[in-house]
Motif scaffolding. Structure first.
Motif, PDB file in Angstrom:
ATOM      1  N   ALA A 168       0.831  -1.209   0.000  1.00 35.78           N
ATOM      2  CA  ALA A 168       0.000   0.000   0.000  1.00 35.78           C
ATOM      3  C   ALA A 168       0.863   1.255   0.000  1.00 35.78           C
ATOM      4  O   ALA A 168       0.571   2.234  -0.708  1.00 35.78           O
ATOM      5  N   ALA A 169       1.948   1.250   0.781  1.00 38.38           N
ATOM      6  CA  ALA A 169       2.843   2.408   0.821  1.00 38.38           C
ATOM      7  C   ALA A 169       3.554   2.586  -0.521  1.00 38.38           C
ATOM      8  O   ALA A 169       3.725   3.711  -1.007  1.00 38.38           O
ATOM      9  N   GLY A 210       3.661   5.687  -5.805  1.00 38.61           N
ATOM     10  CA  GLY A 210       3.713   5.563  -7.256  1.00 38.61           C
ATOM     11  C   GLY A 210       4.537   4.402  -7.762  1.00 38.61           C
ATOM     12  O   GLY A 210       4.715   4.247  -8.976  1.00 38.61           O
ATOM     13  N   ASP A 211       5.058   3.573  -6.866  1.00 34.16           N
ATOM     14  CA  ASP A 211       5.895   2.445  -7.262  1.00 34.16           C
ATOM     15  C   ASP A 211       5.047   1.173  -7.315  1.00 34.16           C
ATOM     16  O   ASP A 211       5.111   0.312  -6.440  1.00 34.16           O
ATOM     17  N   HIS A 212       4.262   1.046  -8.366  1.00 35.21           N
ATOM     18  CA  HIS A 212       3.344  -0.089  -8.482  1.00 35.21           C
ATOM     19  C   HIS A 212       4.087  -1.405  -8.710  1.00 35.21           C
ATOM     20  O   HIS A 212       3.623  -2.458  -8.276  1.00 35.21           O
ATOM     21  N   ALA A 213       5.228  -1.351  -9.384  1.00 40.35           N
ATOM     22  CA  ALA A 213       5.992  -2.575  -9.641  1.00 40.35           C
ATOM     23  C   ALA A 213       6.478  -3.174  -8.322  1.00 40.35           C
ATOM     24  O   ALA A 213       6.463  -4.399  -8.137  1.00 40.35           O
ATOM     25  N   PHE A 217       5.493  -7.254  -3.331  1.00 46.18           N
ATOM     26  CA  PHE A 217       4.986  -7.527  -1.986  1.00 46.18           C
ATOM     27  C   PHE A 217       3.677  -8.314  -2.030  1.00 46.18           C
ATOM     28  O   PHE A 217       3.456  -9.245  -1.252  1.00 46.18           O
ATOM     29  N   LEU A 218       2.788  -7.932  -2.960  1.00 50.21           N
ATOM     30  CA  LEU A 218       1.483  -8.584  -3.012  1.00 50.21           C
ATOM     31  C   LEU A 218       1.569  -9.998  -3.570  1.00 50.21           C
ATOM     32  O   LEU A 218       0.793 -10.878  -3.172  1.00 50.21           O
ATOM     33  N   GLU A 278      -5.041  -4.906  -9.009  1.00 51.74           N
ATOM     34  CA  GLU A 278      -4.966  -3.462  -9.237  1.00 51.74           C
ATOM     35  C   GLU A 278      -3.531  -3.016  -9.494  1.00 51.74           C
ATOM     36  O   GLU A 278      -3.270  -2.191 -10.372  1.00 51.74           O
ATOM     37  N   ALA A 279      -2.576  -3.574  -8.737  1.00 50.39           N
ATOM     38  CA  ALA A 279      -1.173  -3.204  -8.929  1.00 50.39           C
ATOM     39  C   ALA A 279      -0.654  -3.699 -10.277  1.00 50.39           C
ATOM     40  O   ALA A 279       0.088  -2.992 -10.970  1.00 50.39           O
TER      41      ALA A 279
END
Length: 483
Positions: free
Chosen positions: A48-49, A54-57, A62-63, A82-83
């Motif tokens: 989430a952080a 803005g670091d979706h990659a 993590f996910l 979503e990521a």
């Protein structure tokens, strides 16, 4: 003791998040994971952080770890989807939403998310199935009805799409409804929707809206942000120009060079420049995609009297010399995009009387040095496909290199997209490989379109593959080259 330390780290990380100190929060979550590797809330918090920063990659990393640690949890799969979507990994995003829906099969909103993801990934039929599942759970779900309409358009079912849009109860125009109406031959309705949804820059409010009648002063046309529209509606510009003393285009800066070479255009300005002087001189304005409606056009009205686009002579000479065109074997431009894989081009293997030259924008990592005139070819291809080189289309100006190269090629074989439509606008011979759900430009049947009369059309069979069209495409370009 470890659990207490981890709890403290989690609390500090949450406080850092609350203060929007995203990097500090991620670092604290990582320390917590170092002490407790299977701590799923720490993985979720770090993700989430990362997304907030803005670091979706990094969030995907993590996910993915959380999804493996605690499989079957819908909340984790949704966040991962979503990521992944935010990093354009659309097929994987759809798969994540499928896993989430397996965990919560009665959630209509989750079925909608799956439909949106499948549609973005290019799985139109799968998107239809997901939206229909959402409507079975909640027949009044508005996003499912609208999404179903868009998916049906993409799946080549325009009649069902129009009915789905009607069921939403919302009468406002919609771009996908326009596509469905145009595919059904309702040009008036489809073009009216396109006109209504066209983007209108703020400066257009300072001018009267053009009705399509003759003007005593110049007409100022805004092009929008899609270069495909610029080429698609290029044939309306000479028609509009015949009714006005002058016609100017206001286009995004990367389109200015391409737009300046279109027939019927008097002058072009970038939309990020001050157009005040232009506005003072103009008598009216209209969006480019709204011109067919205002001119009362049908598909047959788009027939051009000559080439709609002229390539830049200096660029023509540059690419012609780079690729040693005009001598020896005929050179055929090739565009496969996302509709075909390199392996799908195998039916072209063994063809020695033609040169194939890629018109794709590719990075140097996808190219290898070779003995071709340009010194480059496509890596990992089952056939030899030459490439103009890493500097092809490397500038900020949209597709001017492609137009120049197309003007000297003997023919082109391409899926639908900007290079194919550039070839049509230039009046160059070629074969269009059309998916079963084709744009209105190509009509519902037949091997010709009045919009781009120089192109020959091949249509994908309902259960067939685009690659199956390649042998016939080669036969047709051979006939074009001979003639």
């Amino acid at each position: 003791m470890t659990e207490t330390v981890v709890d403290q780290l989690m609390a500090r990380a949450a406080a850092a998040e609350a203060a929007h100190k995203w990097i500090e929060a991620i670092a604290l979550y990582e320390v917590a994971l170092a002490r407790s590797p299977d701590h799923v809330p720490a993985m979720q918090g770090a993700a989430a952080a990362a997304r907030a920063n803005g670091d979706h990659a990094r969030a995907v990393v993590f996910l993915t770890r959380a999804d493996r640690t605690a499989p079957g949890r819908a909340d984790i799969a949704i966040a991962l989807g979503e990521a992944l979507a935010a990093t354009s990994r659309l097929v994987e995003a759809a798969a994540a939403f499928e896993r989430a829906r397996a965990a919560k099969p009665l959630d209509a909103t989750l079925a909608v998310r799956l439909g949106v993801a499948r549609l973005a990934a290019g799985d139109a039929d799968g998107a239809v199935s997901a939206f229909e599942a959402a409507l079975r759970l909640d027949p009044a779900e508005p996003r499912a009805l609208g999404g179903l309409g868009s998916a049906l358009v993409a799946a080549g079912r325009p009649l069902a799409a129009v009915e789905a849009f009607r069921r939403t109860g919302v009468s406002r125009p919609h771009a996908d409804r326009a596509a469905a109406l145009l595919a059904l031959g309702d040009m008036a309705g489809g073009f009216a929707d396109l006109d209504a949804v066209a983007a209108r820059p703020a400066w257009t409010a300072r001018l009267p809206s053009w009705s399509g009648d003759p003007l005593d002063g110049p007409l100022l046309v805004s092009t929008g942000m899609d270069p495909l529209d610029l080429v698609t509606f290029a044939s309306t510009l000479p028609l509009a120009r015949s009714l006005v003393p002058d016609l100017g285009l206001v286009a995004p800066k990367p389109f200015v060079r391409l737009a300046s070479a279109l027939a019927g255009v008097g002058h072009v300005a970038a939309d990020n420049e001050d157009v005040g002087n232009w506005i003072e001189a103009a008598a009216a304005t209209a969006p480019l995609s709204g011109l067919p409606h205002r001119l009362g056009l049908t598909a047959g009205s788009f027939t051009p009297s000559g080439p709609l686009l002229a390539a830049e002579p200096m660029l023509v000479e540059r690419w012609s010399a780079r690729l040693d065109l005009g001598r020896g074997r005929p050179a055929i431009g090739l565009v496969w995009g996302n509709s075909l894989k390199l392996d799908d081009l195998a039916p072209l293997a063994g063809i020695g009387d033609l040169r194939f030259i890629a018109l794709e924008r590719l990075s140097a990592t996808l190219l290898v040095r070779s003995s071709t005139p340009s010194g480059w070819e496509i890596a990992g291809s089952p056939i030899r496909i030459e490439h103009p080189g890493p500097d092809f289309e490397a500038g900020v100006d949209a597709r001017v290199d492609c137009a120049a190269l197309l003007s000297r090629l003997d023919a082109v074989i391409a899926i639908d997209g900007l290079p194919l439509r550039l070839a049509g606008a230039l009046g160059r011979p070629g074969v269009a490989l059309l998916a079963s759900a084709a744009n209105w430009l190509w009509r519902l049947e037949g091997d010709k379109t009045p919009v781009y009369p120089s192109l020959s059309l091949l249509r994908q069979k309902p259960e067939g593959q685009l690659s199956a069209l390649l042998p016939e495409a080669v036969r047709r370009v051979r006939d074009m080259v001979r003639s």
